[in-house]
Scaffold this active site. Structure first.
Site, PDB file in Angstrom:
ATOM      1  N   HIS A  64       1.014  -1.426  -0.065  1.00  0.00           N
ATOM      2  CA  HIS A  64      -0.615  -0.361   0.014  1.00  0.00           C
ATOM      3  C   HIS A  64       1.013   1.222   0.110  1.00  0.00           C
ATOM      4  CE1 HIS A  64      -3.864   2.811   1.036  1.00  0.00           C
ATOM      5  NE2 HIS A  64      -3.219   2.801   1.478  1.00  0.00           N
ATOM      6  N   HIS A  81       3.343   6.351  -1.932  1.00  0.00           N
ATOM      7  CA  HIS A  81       3.669   7.293  -1.420  1.00  0.00           C
ATOM      8  C   HIS A  81       4.993   7.290  -1.386  1.00  0.00           C
ATOM      9  CE1 HIS A  81      -0.280   8.735   0.201  1.00  0.00           C
ATOM     10  NE2 HIS A  81      -0.152   7.762   0.919  1.00  0.00           N
ATOM     11  N   LYS A  96      -4.564  10.568  -8.850  1.00  0.00           N
ATOM     12  CA  LYS A  96      -4.927  10.892  -7.175  1.00  0.00           C
ATOM     13  C   LYS A  96      -4.961  12.399  -7.069  1.00  0.00           C
ATOM     14  CE  LYS A  96      -2.705   9.996  -3.235  1.00  0.00           C
ATOM     15  NZ  LYS A  96      -3.100   8.317  -2.363  1.00  0.00           N
TER      16      LYS A  96
END
Length: 319
Positions: free
Chosen positions: A191, A207, A252
């Site tokens: 993730h 990220h 995003k």
């Protein structure tokens, strides 16, 4: 403070009230600010920052092109105006990345996962070995050694290395259900560092700067511009950015990540916050180098659900 109040008392009653109100608000804001920053975590994170000798140097090991400031995009929308005609990364020294063991082992992990939630993950013996090889390599760094020592001192980890490695495996690589309609389809590492798509409609996680660069290079990702407060802009040497991008057709609206830092630094930082907290979602304000960050970590049982740095302020230039 007492001098100011004394001077205020020489004014009219209305002036006294206004001045006292100003003093109250000012000191309340100062006190709130000092209370908001977790000084203990700030101290250890600055130690880790100084120990991160594998952090790449902006302008030398990589170059970024920030271009325009991205506009507003509502969550769930996959339409975004492009304020950056060129990629974010103009140059990355891939040779250096591959020559550093922690980066090299990190790169081996990026193709081990199904992109969409709801698709059960199957970990092969080779992938399992890659997970442990990555953990072994980061545990040899001074960054992780210091993080381990800190966690032991706080009673959050055991002193023996095998136990700590198993703890890290559970936090980052233990599979769990993110989509309850399927089997075990996610883990913290996927993730945060690789990225996922949720129901094929939106980007979840994602990220990490290395993954960003590689996906941008392969034309799967399109950088739309940076995100910042009004009249503020980051510079090309920034190590933390808020950005907007599309990935395989999904947008995003705001994503945040460190730039140039090593995998071991990110694993250490997020692990510290995760193990020091007990809440479902933790938002911790820290000062690291010249950056004030809100580090956000959510838990999924004994594992990380998500983690990322949200840039609050830095030495950015004013527009």
């Amino acid at each position: 403070m007492f001098f100011g109040v004394t001077m205020a008392l020489r004014c009219s009653g209305r002036d006294v009230s206004l001045l006292l109100l100003c003093f109250t608000l000012t000191y309340a804001l100062i006190d709130a600010s000092s209370q908001d920053v977790d000084q203990d975590l700030s101290n250890i994170m600055n130690e880790l920052w100084k120990l991160d000798t594998n952090r790449l140097k902006p302008g030398t090991d990589y170059t970024i092109s920030l271009q325009g400031k991205a506009g507003y995009v509502s969550q769930g929308s996959n339409t975004a105006r492009d304020h950056a005609q060129s990629p974010l990364f103009s140059y990355v020294n891939e040779g250096k990345l591959k020559s550093i063991k922690t980066y090299s082992n990190f790169l081996d992990l990026l193709d081990n996962y199904e992109k969409s939630t709801g698709v059960t993950e199957a970990v092969t013996p080779e992938e399992l070995a890659e997970n442990y090889r990555f953990l072994d390599s980061i545990l040899q760094t001074e960054v992780m050694k210091r993080a381990h020592k800190y966690l032991v001192s706080k009673g959050k980890s055991r002193a023996d290395l095998r136990s700590f490695k198993n703890q890290l495996y559970d936090i980052w690589f233990r599979l769990y259900h993110r989509d309850r309609s399927a089997g075990e389809d996610s883990c913290g590492f996927e993730h945060v560092f690789v990225g996922e798509t949720k129901y094929g409609r939106e980007i979840a996680g994602f990220h990490n700067w290395v993954q960003f660069y590689l996906e941008e290079k392969s034309r799967h990702l399109d950088y739309k511009g940076y995100k910042a407060r009004d009249r503020e802009a980051p510079d090309a040497r920034a190590h933390v950015l808020n950005v907007q991008f599309s990935w395989n057709g999904l947008v995003k609206p705001v994503g945040s990540c460190f730039i140039g830092v090593s995998p071991e630094f990110e694993v250490a930082l997020f692990t510290l916050v995760f193990l020091k907290s007990t809440g479902r979602v933790t938002r911790t304000v820290v000062n690291v180098d010249r950056y004030q960050l809100e580090v956000v970590v959510s838990r999924h049982g004994r594992s990380i659900g998500t983690s990322y740095p949200k840039l609050l302020s830095s030495g950015h230039r004013r527009l």
